[in-house]
Write an enzyme that holds these catalytic residues in place. Structure first.
Site, PDB file in Angstrom:
ATOM      1  CB  CYS A   1       7.964 133.113  27.486  1.00 37.79           C
ATOM      2  SG  CYS A   1       8.773 133.248  29.095  1.00 37.79           S
TER       3      CYS A   1
ATOM      4  CG  HIS B   1      10.113 129.020  28.755  1.00 41.14           C
ATOM      5  ND1 HIS B   1      10.130 130.223  28.084  1.00 41.14           N
ATOM      6  CD2 HIS B   1       9.556 128.117  27.909  1.00 41.14           C
ATOM      7  CE1 HIS B   1       9.613 130.043  26.870  1.00 41.14           C
ATOM      8  NE2 HIS B   1       9.254 128.786  26.751  1.00 41.14           N
TER       9      HIS B   1
END
EC number: 3.4.19.12
Length: 968
Positions: A42, A297
């Site tokens: 990510c 994340h």
């Protein structure tokens, strides 16, 4: 109740398939294209989206020539091959072209990630990735002829500042010019972005030991130093240093401080020259969700430069941010409840604040309209080729959906028709069919296989009574349809019910009911004293468990039939193994075999058996007709009697032998009476040597002559090298090797030679110096020392201690300057062989010495005299240095080539020496397996228990080592 309800009534067509609508994968109008997260990539996706929306960078990359553009200008791009970019620029070109004109909702960046050599399963530092990739891109583009391409990274991202140092004495000013691609701003103690920039540029005093050497004054002087911003790039990257190293724990940690920032940033107050245009607009906010620096994340909030609208880029998902959703830098933390979060400060219009933003990107404000970027023809051809593949896939999925719907409708009609006729009416013929197969027939997701009823058969090939609950009785009409369409078998109709199994089951049930009555009867009969010879010998263990044995014996036919066909649960091997183990146990526990001797006769031990009456024996024989029968007038085994007498004679002989040897070798039995090389006794000039292993084995026999075998020989070959030379120097025998040898008085040696077979005589002789000076005495060994083998042994020992992998060491926290090891673990102070023998004496019978247990039992250890000297010495080292973990210690698995820095723990010392060189390896610092390293904290470590995570296996962080990012 078998899942038919989903088929009855009207059914939505979408329920006939498990294929999603392919149009859900199609890009919506005026929407951006997402990027697939390949595991933990990510952080890469966020930067790719941000760089894609930098129109100048995208345009420059499109202008960069590639192998594909050369093919397109010539014969064209081969249609029979998939396009494979060859360079990082080509990968980025192709990715940007797909992001711009693909019909897919998201695309796969695996080619780009693979080209960089990134580990898709490991999350990396996003800021470090940004720096390294920009450096790699700049280096790659520097070879281009077109200046707009060659200099794009410098034009867009490169600024310049100067380190300015001013001497307080003479006022001399020295400058060190430096380029920058981002400003790294400390956020600790600040609430606003402007405060962070101010601190970055603030003046620093150079005083004391940190004074500056002035070229004019030609001496060290007090001075001031600060950074002056000389020029700023079009795109200003501001790195917020959220991830910092915590010296207390030795880990990185995340700072969850709220930082306020505005959509407009005026940099003029911070510049050296005030006459330029320095107003910047916020264009991107990169965010890390999560409370830990090692997980979480990454997402990005990026502004579309053409429309001015903000979007949230979250891997495959892209969402427009407007209205209440337009809160830049705000994302919920992962794994942290909202109640525990710090309250968000209030923000005015045009300002935002975030506790998760780690990078702010500002663009120089411009009134010019953003340019429209066209995809080059050769790239557009590749994009259209990919779009054609996507359309083909969509059509294929749509066709599969249609086929699933058609099959579902046919199945729906089939089920509705057959379900009415599925039950067998009274008096009508019927079949038994597997319930599991019937449920799979109703489950459209698994196409039915041929019917398999074999798992429900008994040993007679018919339907087992116990399997009825997993079968379903259906009408013959439906059964005919099933077998005709799906095949399989065997068919199980009314004649398939096994009468033999039912009759056997009834017999067993009757016996079980009778067993309860017989158990009470036998219990009462056992209370009666048997007189005369009218009785039978029965094992006491058998009497205690005869009811259980009878039950297991009655259940045995069931077990056989249950396991006769192993297809029932699909785990045939385990069942067969468990059945085999059960049969072995039953063979060991057969009734009355516990009083059968190895010769098949009545055992001689009367403690293990008792006499029961003839009536009790008759009852027992009903259940165990094959049990061994011994009337109470039966004589015991004659062979066992002879062996028992011989055993008693041997025990008596061993006791006598042990007593004689102990009396004869009193000094060898007691450590205190043995001579010591460190203080040579004056009454003799000769001492003899035996291995300590012989002494320990002999002591075991003397202490427990009835349980241990007598020692017949003295194996001194283990102390000698293959050439017959001694392996120990006089000095080593007084120190580290003293635990491997035992010294013997001359008088005692004469007795040893009479009592044992000695393979090699080892003697130390002292020669007095002139004048009787004890310090001038010489010591000579017979046989003499073998220097070559001794040197080889020492080298081997050192190599073993310096070249280890995955060895255990211990970190022990020091509370004060005392030697906490002995305080915390008093049992470790007991190290003498005498104390060890005392502990050994107290062990229960049959328990092995843990030292010898390391080499798989005493038998293997006895062979040590036939092994080489290296093997013996290694065993001696392991035995004498084994460390037992105590409270307050942490065990680490380490290798000798790891550095001190890899441990991530500070204030360490070993053997009084402070370990301070972070670059030194553990092997070079003298850290060997089983070492205890002391950890001294300047202040109490509250989170000492939290160090467990690091201390499991201390392996160094690799970062981007081994990837393409460091290739340049």
């Amino acid at each position: 109740g078998i899942g038919e309800h989903v088929w009855l009534g009207e059914i939505d067509e979408n329920s006939f398939h498990n294929i999603d609508d392919p149009n859900c994968e199609r890009r919506k109008k005026n929407a951006f294209v997402g990027l697939t997260n390949l595991g933990a990539t990510c952080y890469v996706n966020t930067f790719l989206q941000m760089w894609f929306l930098n129109l100048e960078l995208r345009q420059a990359l499109y202008l960069c020539p590639s192998t594909c553009s050369k093919l397109a200008s010539g014969e064209g791009i081969p249609s029979d091959k998939d396009y494979e970019p060859q360079t990082i620029c080509e990968h980025l070109q192709y990715l940007f072209a797909l992001l711009q004109n693909s019909k897919r909702r998201y695309i796969d960046p695996s080619g780009f990630v693979k080209a960089l050599g990134l580990d898709t399963g490991q999350q990396q530092d996003a800021q470090e990735f940004s720096k390294l990739f920009m450096s790699l891109l700049e280096d790659t583009l520097s070879k281009q002829k077109n200046p707009d391409v060659r200099n794009i990274v410098q034009k867009q991202f490169c600024g310049e500042y100067a380190y300015v140092t001013v001497c307080n004495q003479c006022g001399r000013e020295s400058k060190l010019m430096s380029k920058f691609y981002e400003l790294e701003l400390n956020i600790q103690g600040h609430k606003q972005l402007t405060d962070c920039i101010t601190e970055f540029l603030k003046e620093e005093k150079l005083e004391g030991d940190n004074r500056y050497f002035c070229e004019t004054c030609q001496s060290k002087q007090n001075a001031t130093r600060k950074i002056r911003l000389l020029s700023l790039p079009c795109t200003l990257n501001l790195q917020l240093m959220r991830f910092v190293f915590d010296r207390q724990t030795g880990h990185k940690k995340k700072l969850n401080t709220y930082i306020g920032f505005s959509e407009l940033l005026d940099m003029e107050p911070f510049m050296e020259q005030k006459n330029g245009v320095y107003v910047y607009e916020l264009s991107a906010v990169l965010i890390h969700r999560g409370v830990s620096a090692y997980s979480g994340h990454y997402i990005a909030h990026v502004k579309d430069p053409q429309t001015g609208e903000w979007y949230k880029f979250n891997d495959e998902d892209i969402e427009k941010m407007e209205g209440k959703k337009l809160q830049l830098g705000i994302e919920e933390d992962l794994a942290e409840p909202s109640k525990s979060q710090t309250r968000k400060p209030k923000c005015g219009k045009g300002t935002h604040c975030s506790r998760n933003a780690y990078m702010l990107v500002y663009r120089l404000q411009s009134r010019e309209k953003s340019p429209t970027i066209e995809v080059p023809a050769f790239l557009q051809e590749l994009v259209e080729r990919d779009n054609c593949k996507f359309e083909e896939w969509c059509n294929e999925m749509a066709e599969m959906r249609k086929q699933s719907v058609a099959r579902g409708k046919i199945k729906h009609e089939e089920v509705k028709e057959l379900y009415k006729r599925l039950p067998a009416e009274a008096g009508s013929p019927y079949d038994f069919i597997s319930l599991d197969w019937l449920q799979k027939w109703l489950d459209e997701s698994t196409p039915p296989k041929p019917i398999d009823n074999s798992a429900c058969l008994c040993s007679h090939g018919k339907l087992h009574p116990d399997k009825i609950p997993i079968m379903k009785r259906i009408s013959e009409y439906v059964a005919d349809f099933f077998y005709r369409r799906y095949g399989g078998g065997p068919r199980l109709n009314v004649k398939a019910l096994c009468k033999d199994c039912v009759v056997e089951r009834c017999r067993i049930l009757r016996l079980k009911n009778q067993l309860n009555e017989d158990y009470k009867t036998v219990t009462n009969l056992l209370k009666v004293t048997v007189k005369g010879t009218d009785g039978f010998w029965v094992g006491k263990a058998s009497l205690r468990s005869w009811r259980q044995l009878a039950l297991e014996q009655l259940n045995e036919p069931d077990e056989d039939t249950e396991h006769s066909n192993g297809k029932m649960n699909g785990n045939t091997q385990n069942k067969d193994e468990s059945n085999e183990e059960k049969r072995e146990e039953e063979e060991e526990l057969n009734f009355n075999e516990d009083i059968v001797c190895p010769h098949g006769d009545l055992c001689i031990s009367e403690n293990e058996r008792r006499v029961v009456s003839r009536e009790a024996w008759a009852k027992l024989k009903q259940y165990f007709p094959k049990a061994p029968e011994f009337p109470n007038n039966k004589e015991c085994c004659s062979q066992c009697k002879i062996l028992e007498r011989e055993g008693e004679e041997n025990e008596a002989l061993h006791k006598m032998m042990a007593s004689e040897q102990k009396t004869s070798l009193q000094n060898l039995f007691h450590d205190k009476c043995r001579p010591c090389l460190g203080s040579w006794p004056q009454e003799t000039d000769e001492l003899y040597i035996v291995s300590q292993f012989f002494v320990e084995e002999w002591r075991k026999f003397v202490r427990r002559p009835t349980r241990c075998s007598p020692v017949s020989s003295v194996g001194n070959s283990a102390l000698l090298c293959p050439h017959g030379g001694l392996m120990f120097t006089f000095a080593s025998m007084t120190q580290e090797d003293s635990k491997l040898i035992a010294l013997i008085w001359p008088s005692e040696w004469e007795r040893i030679q009479k009592l044992f077979v000695v393979d090699h005589v080892i003697k130390i002789t002292r020669t007095q110096a002139a004048g009787g000076d004890p310090e001038g005495a010489r010591y000579v060994s017979e046989p003499q020392l073998c220097p070559e083998c001794r040197e080889g042994l020492l080298c081997q020992q050192q190599r073993d201690l310096r070249e280890y992998t995955q060895a255990t060491i211990y970190i022990h926290k020091v509370v004060d300057n005392k030697k906490v090891m002995k305080d915390a673990a008093p049992e470790l102070n007991v190290s003498s062989s005498e104390a060890e023998e005392d502990r050994e004496e107290n062990k229960p019978e049959g328990e092995q010495d843990p030292d010898f247990n390391q080499t798989n039992g005493g038998a293997k250890r006895q062979k040590v005299s036939h092994q080489s000297y290296v093997t013996y010495q290694k065993q001696g080292i392991r035995r004498s240095t084994r460390h037992r973990k105590v409270r307050g210690e942490k065990a680490l698995l380490v290798s000798a080539n790891q550095t001190l820095k890899d441990l991530k723990i500070q204030n360490l010392s070993i053997d009084g020496k402070v370990l301070s060189d972070d670059t030194a390896t553990l092997g070079s610092l003298g850290v060997i397996p089983e070492s205890v390293i002391l950890l001294k904290a300047d202040e109490p470590i509250a989170d000492y228990a939290a160090m467990d995570d690091v201390m499991q296996v201390c392996m160094p962080e690799e970062g981007f080592k081994g990837t393409g990012l460091l290739g340049h």
